[in-house]
Motif scaffolding. Structure first.
Motif, PDB file in Angstrom:
ATOM      1  N   PHE B 110       0.854  -1.182   0.000  1.00 56.90           N
ATOM      2  CA  PHE B 110       0.000   0.000   0.000  1.00 56.90           C
ATOM      3  C   PHE B 110       0.894   1.238   0.000  1.00 56.90           C
ATOM      4  O   PHE B 110       1.679   1.441   0.914  1.00 56.90           O
ATOM      5  N   GLY B 111       0.743   2.048  -1.040  1.00 55.59           N
ATOM      6  CA  GLY B 111       1.684   3.154  -1.232  1.00 55.59           C
ATOM      7  C   GLY B 111       1.320   4.417  -0.495  1.00 55.59           C
ATOM      8  O   GLY B 111       0.460   4.429   0.393  1.00 55.59           O
ATOM      9  N   ASP B 112       1.984   5.508  -0.877  1.00 51.49           N
ATOM     10  CA  ASP B 112       1.759   6.809  -0.246  1.00 51.49           C
ATOM     11  C   ASP B 112       0.438   7.397  -0.718  1.00 51.49           C
ATOM     12  O   ASP B 112      -0.065   7.039  -1.773  1.00 51.49           O
ATOM     13  N   PRO B 113      -0.110   8.325   0.085  1.00 48.91           N
ATOM     14  CA  PRO B 113      -1.353   8.983  -0.364  1.00 48.91           C
ATOM     15  C   PRO B 113      -1.111   9.850  -1.595  1.00 48.91           C
ATOM     16  O   PRO B 113       0.013  10.264  -1.869  1.00 48.91           O
ATOM     17  N   ALA B 114      -2.206  10.107  -2.312  1.00 45.34           N
ATOM     18  CA  ALA B 114      -2.113  10.868  -3.558  1.00 45.34           C
ATOM     19  C   ALA B 114      -1.576  12.254  -3.299  1.00 45.34           C
ATOM     20  O   ALA B 114      -1.947  12.904  -2.321  1.00 45.34           O
ATOM     21  N   ASN B 115      -0.699  12.682  -4.190  1.00 44.77           N
ATOM     22  CA  ASN B 115      -0.170  14.034  -4.092  1.00 44.77           C
ATOM     23  C   ASN B 115      -0.172  14.664  -5.475  1.00 44.77           C
ATOM     24  O   ASN B 115       0.711  14.409  -6.282  1.00 44.77           O
TER      25      ASN B 115
END
Lengths: 269, 262
Positions: B110-115
């Motif tokens: 599970f990756g980083d939140p959207a930026n």
């Protein structure tokens, strides 16, 4: 032709001529009464036909006729790929419905760019706080992967065994549509966690839609809710993923399988 | 009747004020115009034709069935219960078990939140869309398609979209292009070669999509994307053509044994 009422079949006289018990009389009277109004006999015939269809003495199948059983069973795993994709689809539906209890399709809550949004937070919550949630998400994700893989391999099997030929063209086209919809299913689901990768995959989607001549901007509005990504995009992807596509894909799968049922499985020579 | 060129009050001429010269709204019936009863007959005739067709096709079915040399079974097929049901249950639980096993040993990253502010170095969809993503990286051949003095005719995205359309179009048309009773790849080496080329193309396009992970010069990679499918197709064709003799001999012998010529 006279206007006098014709009654070829005098059912009542026939009824009187029979030696019937009270129950039989009541039953037959009711039946005749209903049949005169609803023509039940037609439906009974329909049922009868269906009964005989189902219990038809089937001709020997191609595999039996040419003693190809060994060949057929050797390749059997390839013939269960369609079934595998349906099983994976059902598993994804069940786990997806459970995930839907906890997921929130919202981009709210990010104080600055790059902060976790409500959607992202709900995913983290599912994975860390919800009982069995980590596994649930994993099951949903993997069943989706399995479904796509099975669908691709299913298409290859159909292609290489020539199972799309003459009477089965329509089902082949339906299958192509189903593959496209499966990919759309996967894509819309990929966007939902609102991770970096989700966001930028959706960004590419928007750019693609906008590059389409004539209908591009309309398509971008319809699918992504605008030209830049935001709350509208997420909600549209969510509704597509949990409402529109499930109905459409389920219906198409039913038709797809129904046609296979009617036409029979194309067996190899 | 005024002269055609007489100016009207709005500055136009009488000619313009007329209708565009079409027929009047109501057509008086002539000999060719069907009467209402004729129309009704025609529509009933259609129904009649449909009915006749269905009768014919039913008759055709029946004739085929009576003429068929198939041996009727004396048992009613493979029993649904228990045989078919148990087999299906076994397959279903096997698949479910595999999926649950894989899901439990390989949960997703599970990756980083959207930026929206920072474009990541690597943008990728899920693996099953790699081929599609690869189609969007066809920009090196886009200038070659230009006709107007080296200016590209379409954007790279549009080129990718058209490539998608072409691929889906070809796949859709397959049953209309390839007819006949052949069912085995050996019987139609050309179509089998096309299929193998398609599969290899999907794989090479996927590799093109994740080119960052391959330390191959882009030029070479791009050539390989299109050369490998062709090579694979040619090899398949050659192999199947070679195998064909033996296979067909075997097949013919078996068919001949089972169904001697009349």
């Amino acid at each position: 032709m006279s206007l006098k009422k014709q009654d070829d079949m005098d059912h009542n006289a026939w009824l009187k001529s029979q030696d019937l018990t009270a129950i039989e009389t009541a039953f037959l009277t009711t039946l005749i009464w209903l049949d005169k109004r609803l023509r039940i006999v037609d439906y009974l015939e329909l049922l009868e036909t269906m009964y005989y269809r189902a219990n038809l003495q089937m001709p020997k199948s191609h595999t039996e006729q040419y003693d190809l059983d060994n060949k057929f069973w050797y390749w059997y795993p390839l013939y269960s790929l369609g079934s595998l994709s349906i099983i994976a689809y059902l598993l994804a539906a069940v786990s997806g419905a459970l995930l839907g209890f906890y997921y929130a399709p919202s981009t709210a809550g990010a104080a600055a760019q790059g902060d976790p949004t409500a959607a992202y937070d709900s995913m983290v919550m599912i994975m860390t706080d919800v009982q069995f949630g980590f596994m649930l998400r994993s099951i949903h994700r993997w069943s989706a992967q399995f479904m796509v893989a099975a669908v691709f391999l299913h298409m290859l099997r159909v292609y290489f065994t020539g199972a799309y030929k003459e009477p089965r063209e329509v089902n082949w086209i339906l299958g192509v549509v189903l593959i496209a919809l499966t990919l759309l299913f996967g894509f819309s689901g990929y966007v939902l966690p609102w991770k970096q990768l989700s966001f930028w995959a959706a960004q590419i989607g928007v750019e693609l839609a906008l590059a389409t001549p004539i209908i591009g901007e309309w398509a971008a509005q319809l699918l992504f809710g605008g030209f830049t990504l935001g709350q509208a995009t997420l909600v549209r992807m969510y509704i597509l993923h949990v409402f529109v596509l499930p109905f459409v894909v389920t219906a198409l799968i039913a038709i797809h399988v129904g046609i296979v049922w009617v036409q029979g499985i194309a067996e190899p020579h | 009747m005024t002269d055609d060129t007489t100016p009207m009050t709005d500055g136009g001429t009488d000619e313009e004020a007329r209708t565009d010269g079409g027929p009047p709204a109501t057509v008086p019936p002539d000999d060719e115009t069907p009467t209402w009863s004729e129309r009704k007959e025609r529509s009933q005739g259609l129904a009649q034709l449909t009915y006749q067709y269905f009768e014919r096709s039913r008759r055709e079915d029946e004739d085929l069935r009576t003429e068929s040399t198939y041996v009727e079974r004396d048992v009613l097929g493979f029993p649904t219960w228990p045989h078919e049901t148990i087999r299906n249950l076994a397959i279903t639980s096997f698949f479910l078990g595999i999926m649950l096993l894989v899901a439990s040993i390989m949960p997703g990253h599970f990756g980083d939140p959207a930026n929206p502010g920072s474009t990541p170095a690597i943008i990728l969809p899920d693996w099953y869309l790699y081929w599609s993503f690869g189609l969007l990286k066809l920009d090196p051949i886009n200038p070659d398609l230009a006709v107007l003095g080296g200016n590209i005719v379409m954007s790279n995205e549009l080129l990718g979209l058209i490539a998608h359309g072409a691929i889906f179009g070809v796949i859709t048309l397959v049953p209309f292009l390839n007819k006949g009773n052949a069912r085995r790849p050996v019987e139609e080496p050309g179509w089998a070669a096309l299929g193998v080329a398609g599969v290899i193309l999907a794989i090479t396009l996927a590799v093109l999509a994740i080119q960052n992970f391959f330390p191959v010069p882009l030029e070479l990679l791009f050539s390989l994307v299109f050369m490998l499918p062709v090579a694979g197709g040619v090899i398949t064709y050659a192999v199947l053509k070679t195998m064909r003799e033996g296979y067909m001999y075997d097949l013919n012998r078996r068919y001949y044994m089972l169904r001697p010529p009349k």
